[in-house]
Design a protein around this motif. Sequence first.
Motif, PDB file in Angstrom:
ATOM      1  N   GLY A   6      29.320  33.076 -10.589  1.00 55.81           N
ATOM      2  CA  GLY A   6      28.135  32.944 -11.435  1.00 55.81           C
ATOM      3  C   GLY A   6      27.568  31.539 -11.405  1.00 55.81           C
ATOM      4  O   GLY A   6      26.347  31.347 -11.343  1.00 55.81           O
ATOM      5  N   GLN A   7      28.443  30.534 -11.437  1.00 57.52           N
ATOM      6  CA  GLN A   7      27.996  29.144 -11.370  1.00 57.52           C
ATOM      7  C   GLN A   7      27.324  28.866 -10.025  1.00 57.52           C
ATOM      8  O   GLN A   7      26.280  28.226  -9.962  1.00 57.52           O
ATOM      9  CB  GLN A   7      29.174  28.195 -11.571  1.00 57.52           C
ATOM     10  N   VAL A   8      27.941  29.340  -8.964  1.00 58.45           N
ATOM     11  CA  VAL A   8      27.384  29.117  -7.626  1.00 58.45           C
ATOM     12  C   VAL A   8      26.034  29.812  -7.488  1.00 58.45           C
ATOM     13  O   VAL A   8      25.086  29.243  -6.938  1.00 58.45           O
ATOM     14  CB  VAL A   8      28.364  29.570  -6.524  1.00 58.45           C
ATOM     15  N   GLY A  13      20.636  29.409  -6.400  1.00 58.15           N
ATOM     16  CA  GLY A  13      19.465  30.246  -6.616  1.00 58.15           C
ATOM     17  C   GLY A  13      19.536  31.611  -5.943  1.00 58.15           C
ATOM     18  O   GLY A  13      18.518  32.161  -5.533  1.00 58.15           O
ATOM     19  N   LEU A  14      20.739  32.140  -5.841  1.00 57.59           N
ATOM     20  CA  LEU A  14      20.937  33.488  -5.302  1.00 57.59           C
ATOM     21  C   LEU A  14      21.623  34.334  -6.358  1.00 57.59           C
ATOM     22  O   LEU A  14      22.180  33.805  -7.317  1.00 57.59           O
ATOM     23  CB  LEU A  14      21.802  33.448  -4.036  1.00 57.59           C
ATOM     24  N   TRP A  48      27.745  25.493   2.732  1.00 52.48           N
ATOM     25  CA  TRP A  48      27.580  26.593   3.687  1.00 52.48           C
ATOM     26  C   TRP A  48      26.613  27.650   3.170  1.00 52.48           C
ATOM     27  O   TRP A  48      25.797  28.182   3.905  1.00 52.48           O
ATOM     28  CB  TRP A  48      28.932  27.230   4.026  1.00 52.48           C
ATOM     29  N   ILE A  49      26.717  27.930   1.875  1.00 49.39           N
ATOM     30  CA  ILE A  49      25.804  28.912   1.283  1.00 49.39           C
ATOM     31  C   ILE A  49      24.356  28.423   1.394  1.00 49.39           C
ATOM     32  O   ILE A  49      23.460  29.197   1.739  1.00 49.39           O
ATOM     33  CB  ILE A  49      26.186  29.211  -0.187  1.00 49.39           C
ATOM     34  N   VAL A  52      23.335  28.924   5.002  1.00 50.74           N
ATOM     35  CA  VAL A  52      23.101  30.346   5.280  1.00 50.74           C
ATOM     36  C   VAL A  52      21.761  30.770   4.680  1.00 50.74           C
ATOM     37  O   VAL A  52      20.964  31.454   5.335  1.00 50.74           O
ATOM     38  CB  VAL A  52      24.260  31.220   4.741  1.00 50.74           C
ATOM     39  N   ARG A  53      21.502  30.355   3.453  1.00 49.63           N
ATOM     40  CA  ARG A  53      20.231  30.711   2.815  1.00 49.63           C
ATOM     41  C   ARG A  53      19.054  30.136   3.586  1.00 49.63           C
ATOM     42  O   ARG A  53      18.048  30.817   3.810  1.00 49.63           O
ATOM     43  CB  ARG A  53      20.206  30.216   1.375  1.00 49.63           C
ATOM     44  N   CYS A  54      19.160  28.900   4.002  1.00 50.98           N
ATOM     45  CA  CYS A  54      18.106  28.267   4.789  1.00 50.98           C
ATOM     46  C   CYS A  54      17.834  29.073   6.059  1.00 50.98           C
ATOM     47  O   CYS A  54      16.673  29.372   6.379  1.00 50.98           O
ATOM     48  CB  CYS A  54      18.512  26.840   5.145  1.00 50.98           C
ATOM     49  N   LEU A  55      18.878  29.440   6.747  1.00 48.26           N
ATOM     50  CA  LEU A  55      18.715  30.181   7.998  1.00 48.26           C
ATOM     51  C   LEU A  55      18.146  31.572   7.753  1.00 48.26           C
ATOM     52  O   LEU A  55      17.279  32.038   8.495  1.00 48.26           O
ATOM     53  CB  LEU A  55      20.048  30.240   8.746  1.00 48.26           C
TER      54      LEU A  55
END
Length: 124
Positions: A6-8, A13-14, A48-49, A52-55
């Motif tokens: 939940g914090q992540v 913003g996912l 990394w998240i 991944v989101r950027c990509l």
Amino acid sequence: MGYSIGQVAEIVGLTTYTLRYYEKEGLLPQIKRNENGIRVFSEDDIFWIDLVRCLRDTEMQISDIKYIINLSHKGEHTIPERKEILQEHRKKIVMKINELQKYIGKIDKKLEWYERRLLTYKNL
């Protein structure tokens, strides 16, 4: 420091659903779990998240992202290949930006035409 899912989710913003999906798809293969089986994310996981989101946001296929991640786990000898993949992806993004800028120009011209027509209409 460890972060809950939940914090992540809030930090990056996912949704938690998306984070679980990314993990299931092998995009986040290093997520640790505590003694109760609850995910515990690290700062490196958040990095990394974000990548991944950027990509994904720039339309890279999940299979290609997964390939880069698998290469990164094989070691530094794969850096040239990973760099080449990202350079090619960057080129595609730049081409898309240029294409979108042309479209914005066309839309702006149409808006200007509408504005002129409205002024003419108001002056009648």
